[in-house]
Design an enzyme around this catalytic site. Structure first.
Site, PDB file in Angstrom:
ATOM      1  N   HIS A 137      29.616  93.308  55.941  1.00 25.64           N
ATOM      2  CA  HIS A 137      28.154  93.141  55.903  1.00 25.64           C
ATOM      3  C   HIS A 137      27.487  94.488  55.685  1.00 25.64           C
ATOM      4  O   HIS A 137      28.136  95.524  55.692  1.00 25.64           O
ATOM      5  CB  HIS A 137      27.645  92.417  57.148  1.00 25.64           C
ATOM      6  CG  HIS A 137      27.765  93.196  58.433  1.00 25.64           C
ATOM      7  ND1 HIS A 137      28.974  93.509  59.006  1.00 25.64           N
ATOM      8  CD2 HIS A 137      26.818  93.717  59.262  1.00 25.64           C
ATOM      9  CE1 HIS A 137      28.767  94.179  60.134  1.00 25.64           C
ATOM     10  NE2 HIS A 137      27.468  94.331  60.303  1.00 25.64           N
ATOM     11  N   HIS A 173      25.266  96.524  57.198  1.00 24.15           N
ATOM     12  CA  HIS A 173      24.787  97.524  58.163  1.00 24.15           C
ATOM     13  C   HIS A 173      25.388  98.909  57.892  1.00 24.15           C
ATOM     14  O   HIS A 173      26.554  99.026  57.514  1.00 24.15           O
ATOM     15  CB  HIS A 173      25.083  97.069  59.596  1.00 24.15           C
ATOM     16  CG  HIS A 173      24.142  95.993  60.072  1.00 24.15           C
ATOM     17  ND1 HIS A 173      24.434  95.150  61.112  1.00 24.15           N
ATOM     18  CD2 HIS A 173      22.906  95.639  59.626  1.00 24.15           C
ATOM     19  CE1 HIS A 173      23.415  94.307  61.293  1.00 24.15           C
ATOM     20  NE2 HIS A 173      22.486  94.583  60.405  1.00 24.15           N
ATOM     21  N   HIS A 193      24.864  87.184  62.372  1.00 20.97           N
ATOM     22  CA  HIS A 193      24.572  88.593  62.669  1.00 20.97           C
ATOM     23  C   HIS A 193      23.724  89.162  61.530  1.00 20.97           C
ATOM     24  O   HIS A 193      22.678  89.764  61.756  1.00 20.97           O
ATOM     25  CB  HIS A 193      25.889  89.343  62.826  1.00 20.97           C
ATOM     26  CG  HIS A 193      25.749  90.813  63.051  1.00 20.97           C
ATOM     27  ND1 HIS A 193      25.228  91.349  64.202  1.00 20.97           N
ATOM     28  CD2 HIS A 193      26.078  91.876  62.257  1.00 20.97           C
ATOM     29  CE1 HIS A 193      25.234  92.680  64.110  1.00 20.97           C
ATOM     30  NE2 HIS A 193      25.743  93.016  62.947  1.00 20.97           N
ATOM     31  N   ASP A 213      26.495 101.285  59.707  1.00 20.12           N
ATOM     32  CA  ASP A 213      27.730 101.709  60.382  1.00 20.12           C
ATOM     33  C   ASP A 213      28.959 100.981  59.816  1.00 20.12           C
ATOM     34  O   ASP A 213      30.070 101.146  60.324  1.00 20.12           O
ATOM     35  CB  ASP A 213      27.626 101.546  61.902  1.00 20.12           C
ATOM     36  CG  ASP A 213      27.434 100.110  62.351  1.00 20.12           C
ATOM     37  OD1 ASP A 213      26.760  99.346  61.632  1.00 20.12           O
ATOM     38  OD2 ASP A 213      27.943  99.738  63.427  1.00 20.12           O
ATOM     39  N   HIS A 214      28.756 100.217  58.742  1.00 19.93           N
ATOM     40  CA  HIS A 214      29.878  99.547  58.055  1.00 19.93           C
ATOM     41  C   HIS A 214      30.025  99.988  56.598  1.00 19.93           C
ATOM     42  O   HIS A 214      31.089  99.826  56.008  1.00 19.93           O
ATOM     43  CB  HIS A 214      29.710  98.020  58.128  1.00 19.93           C
ATOM     44  CG  HIS A 214      29.784  97.501  59.530  1.00 19.93           C
ATOM     45  ND1 HIS A 214      30.840  96.765  59.995  1.00 19.93           N
ATOM     46  CD2 HIS A 214      28.944  97.672  60.584  1.00 19.93           C
ATOM     47  CE1 HIS A 214      30.646  96.488  61.281  1.00 19.93           C
ATOM     48  NE2 HIS A 214      29.498  97.022  61.662  1.00 19.93           N
ATOM     49  N   ASP A 268      31.126  92.131  62.536  1.00 14.84           N
ATOM     50  CA  ASP A 268      30.312  92.033  63.758  1.00 14.84           C
ATOM     51  C   ASP A 268      29.965  90.578  64.068  1.00 14.84           C
ATOM     52  O   ASP A 268      28.919  90.300  64.651  1.00 14.84           O
ATOM     53  CB  ASP A 268      29.010  92.833  63.598  1.00 14.84           C
ATOM     54  CG  ASP A 268      29.230  94.333  63.660  1.00 14.84           C
ATOM     55  OD1 ASP A 268      30.358  94.775  63.918  1.00 14.84           O
ATOM     56  OD2 ASP A 268      28.244  95.076  63.427  1.00 14.84           O
ATOM     57  N   HIS A 291      33.955  96.781  66.637  1.00 15.89           N
ATOM     58  CA  HIS A 291      33.451  97.590  67.757  1.00 15.89           C
ATOM     59  C   HIS A 291      34.321  97.421  69.002  1.00 15.89           C
ATOM     60  O   HIS A 291      34.860  96.335  69.245  1.00 15.89           O
ATOM     61  CB  HIS A 291      32.018  97.194  68.126  1.00 15.89           C
ATOM     62  CG  HIS A 291      30.992  97.598  67.117  1.00 15.89           C
ATOM     63  ND1 HIS A 291      30.415  98.851  67.112  1.00 15.89           N
ATOM     64  CD2 HIS A 291      30.450  96.928  66.074  1.00 15.89           C
ATOM     65  CE1 HIS A 291      29.544  98.927  66.112  1.00 15.89           C
ATOM     66  NE2 HIS A 291      29.540  97.776  65.467  1.00 15.89           N
TER      67      HIS A 291
END
Ligand SMILES: [Zn+2]
Length: 259
Positions: free
Chosen positions: A53, A55, A111, A57-58, A132, A170
């Site tokens: 996805h 985001h 998410h 942090d990905h 996530d 995570h």
């Protein structure tokens, strides 16, 4: 089956490195630095970037990795992914370049609106990269989707074979299990799991991956229809709940405010 190795990033992210010999792909490289360090240390060539996805942090490491390794980038069709070359949705199947690993794509919105998961059905070593959506003992927050969407996405993952290893992005497990015990204090498997996972963290080990069977037995977000979880959700909400999706929504909200 290639080896799957965690690369810790930021404070609690895992970037998954999937390695076969001297070649490797990465899943959700939020930060290029630790990936590059690992590739250099192990003398590996990057063959693909796989994204669940959008985001930061990905995907934050995509551009820097692509500058060095111009590899294919697999990602969800319904989201904006830096450098994406292959736009994927449910029903698609990919063969990861250089690894021969076949992954099937599932749509798992909730998410984010276009979140996807990647599943290997190899009966010798079934795995799922779930981003996530499903966490060990928990699930992602509903940033872009509805509770009904997320509940359906989690049900799809819960329906995978029990021995499937779920690789989430995570290390949230201990706090997830603390919440799970507040919801379902009488769940013996959950109490045993908490002891086991605490032991791993005490030794500095990741708690991820977990198995789908373990999640079915202990993750309250997969258990909203179970009598104990449903009753706890009703008590927390202070009203009669219509169905498991309603209970899932209450448990998700409950977790948001849980300290
Ligand atoms: Zn996310």
């Amino acid at each position: 089956m290639p080896a799957i190795i965690p690369i810790p990033a930021f404070s609690d992210n895992y970037i998954w490195l999937v390695r076969e010999g001297s070649r490797a792909a990465v899943v959700d490289p939020g930060d290029a630095g630790p990936v590059q360090d690992c590739l250099e240390r192990e003398n590996l060539t990057l063959t693909a970037i796989i994204v669940t996805h959008h985001h930061g942090d990905h995907v934050g490491g995509n551009a820097a990795l692509l500058a060095r390794f111009p590899v294919p980038v697999f990602g969800p069709a319904r989201e904006t992914i830096p450098g994406r070359t292959h736009a994927l949705g449910e029903g698609d199947t990919i063969t990861v370049p250089g690894l021969g690993l076949v992954l099937r794509v599932l749509d798992v919105p909730g998410h984010t609106a276009g979140h996807i998961a990647y599943v290997s059905d190899d009966p010798r070593a079934p795995v799922a990269f779930v981003g996530d959506t499903l966490f060990a003992g928990g699930c992602g927050r509903l940033f872009e989707g509805t509770a009904a969407q997320m509940a359906a996405s989690l049900a799809k993952l819960a329906a995978l074979p029990g021995e499937t290893l779920a690789y989430c992005a995570h290390e949230y497990t201990l706090s997830n299990l603390r919440f799970a015990l507040a919801v379902e204090p009488g769940n013996a498997a959950l109490r045993e799991r908490q002891v086991r996972e605490q032991g791993k963290r005490d030794r500095g080990l990741p708690t991820v991956p977990s198995t789908i069977a373990e999640e079915r037995a202990t993750n309250p977000f997969l258990r909203a229809g179970e009598p104990a979880v449903f009753a706890a959700a009703q008590a927390h909400a202070g009203r009669t709940l219509a169905d498991a999706v309603d209970a899932f929504a209450v448990v998700r909200e409950w977790k948001n405010g849980f300290r």
